[in-house]
Write a protein that holds these residues in place. Structure first.
Motif, short mmCIF file in Angstrom:
data_model
loop_
_atom_site.label_atom_id
_atom_site.label_comp_id
_atom_site.label_asym_id
_atom_site.label_seq_id
_atom_site.Cartn_x
_atom_site.Cartn_y
_atom_site.Cartn_z
N ASP A 168 0.98 -1.20 -0.02
CA ASP A 168 0.10 0.01 -0.04
C ASP A 168 0.86 1.34 -0.05
OD1 ASP A 168 -2.26 1.59 0.13
OD2 ASP A 168 -2.38 1.32 2.30
N PRO A 169 1.52 1.59 -1.23
CA PRO A 169 2.45 2.62 -1.06
C PRO A 169 1.72 3.89 -0.96
CG PRO A 169 2.39 1.71 -3.27
CD PRO A 169 1.53 0.91 -2.48
N ILE A 170 2.52 5.12 -0.73
CA ILE A 170 1.80 6.28 -0.47
C ILE A 170 1.71 7.02 -1.91
CG2 ILE A 170 3.79 7.81 -0.22
CD1 ILE A 170 2.44 8.95 2.28
N ASN A 171 2.50 6.68 -2.73
CA ASN A 171 2.08 7.18 -4.22
C ASN A 171 2.96 6.40 -5.21
OD1 ASN A 171 4.86 7.87 -3.88
ND2 ASN A 171 4.59 9.97 -3.16
N ASP A 172 2.86 6.64 -6.30
CA ASP A 172 3.22 5.74 -7.72
C ASP A 172 4.84 5.92 -7.44
OD1 ASP A 172 0.86 5.28 -8.69
OD2 ASP A 172 0.60 6.81 -10.14
N ALA A 173 5.38 6.74 -7.05
CA ALA A 173 6.92 6.83 -6.89
C ALA A 173 7.31 6.07 -5.92
CB ALA A 173 7.53 8.27 -6.51
N GLY A 231 19.71 10.83 -2.87
CA GLY A 231 18.39 11.86 -3.16
C GLY A 231 17.52 12.55 -2.00
N GLY A 232 17.53 11.67 -0.96
CA GLY A 232 16.48 12.27 0.22
C GLY A 232 17.47 13.07 1.44
N VAL A 233 18.76 12.90 1.22
CA VAL A 233 19.64 13.55 2.12
C VAL A 233 19.37 14.89 2.44
CG1 VAL A 233 22.02 14.12 2.98
CG2 VAL A 233 21.60 12.08 1.80
N ASP A 234 19.24 15.84 1.45
CA ASP A 234 19.16 17.33 1.58
C ASP A 234 17.58 17.55 2.26
OD1 ASP A 234 21.60 18.11 0.51
OD2 ASP A 234 21.04 18.03 -1.29
N PHE A 235 16.76 16.82 1.76
CA PHE A 235 15.32 17.02 2.32
C PHE A 235 15.28 16.52 3.56
CE2 PHE A 235 10.92 15.41 2.98
CZ PHE A 235 10.33 16.55 2.60
N ILE A 236 15.88 15.43 4.11
CA ILE A 236 15.81 15.17 5.42
C ILE A 236 16.34 16.05 6.43
CG2 ILE A 236 16.82 13.36 7.08
CD1 ILE A 236 16.03 11.23 5.21
N MET A 237 17.59 16.62 5.96
CA MET A 237 18.29 17.89 6.67
C MET A 237 17.57 19.09 6.76
SD MET A 237 20.97 16.29 7.82
CE MET A 237 21.54 17.64 8.76
N ARG A 238 16.68 19.27 5.80
CA ARG A 238 15.91 20.40 5.87
C ARG A 238 14.49 20.32 6.97
NH1 ARG A 238 16.42 20.36 0.17
NH2 ARG A 238 14.32 19.84 -0.26
N ASN A 239 14.43 19.03 7.10
CA ASN A 239 13.19 18.85 7.99
C ASN A 239 13.61 17.73 8.92
OD1 ASN A 239 10.89 19.91 6.13
ND2 ASN A 239 12.12 18.66 4.63
N PHE A 240 14.95 17.89 9.72
CA PHE A 240 15.45 16.86 10.35
C PHE A 240 14.61 16.83 11.77
CE2 PHE A 240 18.39 14.53 12.71
CZ PHE A 240 19.15 13.71 11.65
N GLU A 241 14.03 17.75 12.21
CA GLU A 241 13.15 17.67 13.63
C GLU A 241 12.16 16.42 13.39
OE1 GLU A 241 12.12 20.78 16.10
OE2 GLU A 241 14.00 21.71 16.04
N ILE A 242 11.69 16.64 12.31
CA ILE A 242 10.39 15.67 11.97
C ILE A 242 10.83 14.19 11.70
CG2 ILE A 242 8.57 15.26 10.33
CD1 ILE A 242 8.32 18.07 9.46
N GLY A 251 9.67 13.57 -3.34
CA GLY A 251 8.34 13.32 -3.56
C GLY A 251 7.80 12.46 -2.49
N ILE A 252 8.52 11.14 -2.27
CA ILE A 252 7.98 10.23 -1.51
C ILE A 252 7.94 10.69 -0.08
CG2 ILE A 252 8.41 7.92 -0.45
CD1 ILE A 252 9.43 7.13 -3.41
N LEU A 253 9.07 11.35 0.27
CA LEU A 253 9.25 11.77 1.82
C LEU A 253 8.42 12.65 2.43
CD1 LEU A 253 13.13 11.69 2.04
CD2 LEU A 253 11.43 9.94 2.91
N LYS A 254 8.37 13.68 1.22
CA LYS A 254 7.38 15.01 1.52
C LYS A 254 5.77 14.10 1.70
CE LYS A 254 5.82 19.32 -0.41
NZ LYS A 254 5.85 20.19 -1.52
N SER A 255 5.26 13.37 0.85
CA SER A 255 4.11 12.98 1.03
C SER A 255 3.90 12.12 2.54
CB SER A 255 3.62 11.77 0.03
OG SER A 255 3.72 12.32 -1.29
#
Length: 395
Positions: free
Chosen positions: A163-168, A237-248, A207-211
């Motif tokens: 049950d993936p969160i999106n097609d990606a 590909g997810g390193v920068d996104f995780i660092m920008r939202n690290f507390e989450i 896109g996956i992590l943001k969802s």
């Protein structure tokens, strides 16, 4: 020894099936399970299962040495100890079967299915009493709840890997499964074909992590599972996104650490800047008040050499009061080959607690070979059996 399919998904599928036959579900797990496991329970199970008592004595000695004579706790992580953990819960399974409960168990996660809230509550009290009387084990209060089957069904469906969160995510997971037959084994970069690289691109991963983090109630169990799949592929590909939202992402910090380590050689950003951010976060009130989180942050410096900042870490060592954090600092300094600092710290070897002693022995890898050999000769004379094994490993 272990099936390559994922029992976690089967656990939830079976639970969903049983929940449809009743009105309420007791959901619970054991608090700090591996550290609570009672050695005598394991010994009794082995005694029933094997004829060769030498095997029993060997495992008893192994567990006793790992816990410095305390009769509780098994090492967390090695596959061999998963079997020991399962042994510890055989009596609980037999008790619940004897009581006629409908239940599903995956490791220490437990679902009990009942026709009414009162019946589920009676089951909870019965289980709590049995575990306390037989093994002095406690359930995790924060993760214990009695919920309606309809509510449980929605949760169970969200746990399904299908049950993936999106097609990606669907494409990424399919690619990972096609490249590896095991959910634990990392994929060699050479195996990823050009056509599959698109599934691991930065926009797709972000896109996956943001969802996931955009949901009102973040499903951290599923998010951690996705991050483990990213770690298998080792694509950054997810390193920068995780660092920008690290507390989450802090509730998934252990998985994030593995992911960052897996893509350390492919990330084209500045790891040193990431390291500086980690140090700032480690001093944040949220992290500083939690020894486990703080240790995980420092652990990253020992696993990813490019994070650097070893001088800032070693400054923290004398003032740091947490034994686990001090061990992580020693490990990070060893990885950074901070030989000059280690020459000072090695003097604390004899007065250190058992786990810090082991970290200091391992830290000897920071020394030049001849100097390390000479120092280890002195260590050998006073080392325990487990420490002797560490000495052999780094000589």
């Amino acid at each position: 020894m272990y099936a390559l399919d994922n029992g976690w998904e089967e656990f939830w599928k079976r639970s969903l099936e049983l929940a449809s036959k009743g009105k309420h579900v007791l959901v619970t797990d054991i608090s700090d399970f591996y550290n609570q496991i009672y050695h005598h329970t394991i010994e009794n199970q082995i005694d029933e299962a094997v004829k060769n008592k030498e095997h029993l004595h060997a495992i008893k000695n192994f567990l006793s040495r790992c816990t410095d004579g305390v009769s509780r706790g098994v090492p967390v992580g090695p596959h061999g100890t998963h079997i020991l953990a399962e042994m510890a819960l055989i009596p609980l399974d037999n008790f619940m079967l004897g009581q006629g409960y409908q239940f599903c168990r995956y490791a220490d996660d437990l679902h009990v299915f009942a026709d009414s809230h009162r019946e589920a509550q009676k089951a909870l009290y019965s289980i709590v009493g049995y575990l306390d009387n037989t093994q002095k084990i406690q359930l995790n209060r924060q993760k214990t709840a009695i919920i309606e089957s309809t509510t449980f069904a929605r949760v169970a469906r969200s746990k399904s890997e299908s049950d993936p969160i999106n097609d990606a995510e669907r494409d990424l997971v399919a690619a990972v499964r096609s490249l590896s037959s095991s959910p634990y084994r990392r994929i060699s970069p050479a195996k990823i074909k050009t056509a599959e690289m698109e599934f691991f691109s930065k926009p797709k991963i972000e896109g996956i992590l943001k969802s996931y983090i955009s949901e009102k109630d973040i499903d951290y169990i599923r998010l951690r599972w996705v991050i483990r799949r990213l770690a298998q592929a080792g694509m950054p590909g997810g390193v920068d996104f995780i660092m920008r939202n690290f507390e989450i992402f802090i509730p998934a910090l252990a998985e994030v650490a593995n992911y960052f380590e897996s893509c350390a050689g492919k990330y084209d950003g500045e790891w040193r800047e990431v390291g500086a951010q980690f140090l700032r976060l480690a001093e944040d009130d949220l992290v500083a008040s939690n020894e486990y989180l703080r240790a995980l942050f420092i652990n990253l410096f020992g696993r990813i050499k490019k994070l650097n900042h070893v001088n800032e870490l070693t400054k923290l060592f004398q003032e740091e009061r947490s034994p686990s954090v001090r061990r992580e600092i020693v490990t990070a300094a060893a990885r950074a080959k901070a030989a000059d600092w280690f020459r000072i710290v090695k003097g604390e070897y004899l007065n250190a607690d058992p786990w810090l002693r082991r970290a200091i022995i391992h830290g000897g890898v920071a020394l030049p070979k001849d100097e390390r050999t000479a120092w280890l000769k002195g260590v050998k004379r006073k080392a325990t059996d487990l420490e002797q094994l560490l000495v052999l490993a780094i000589e």
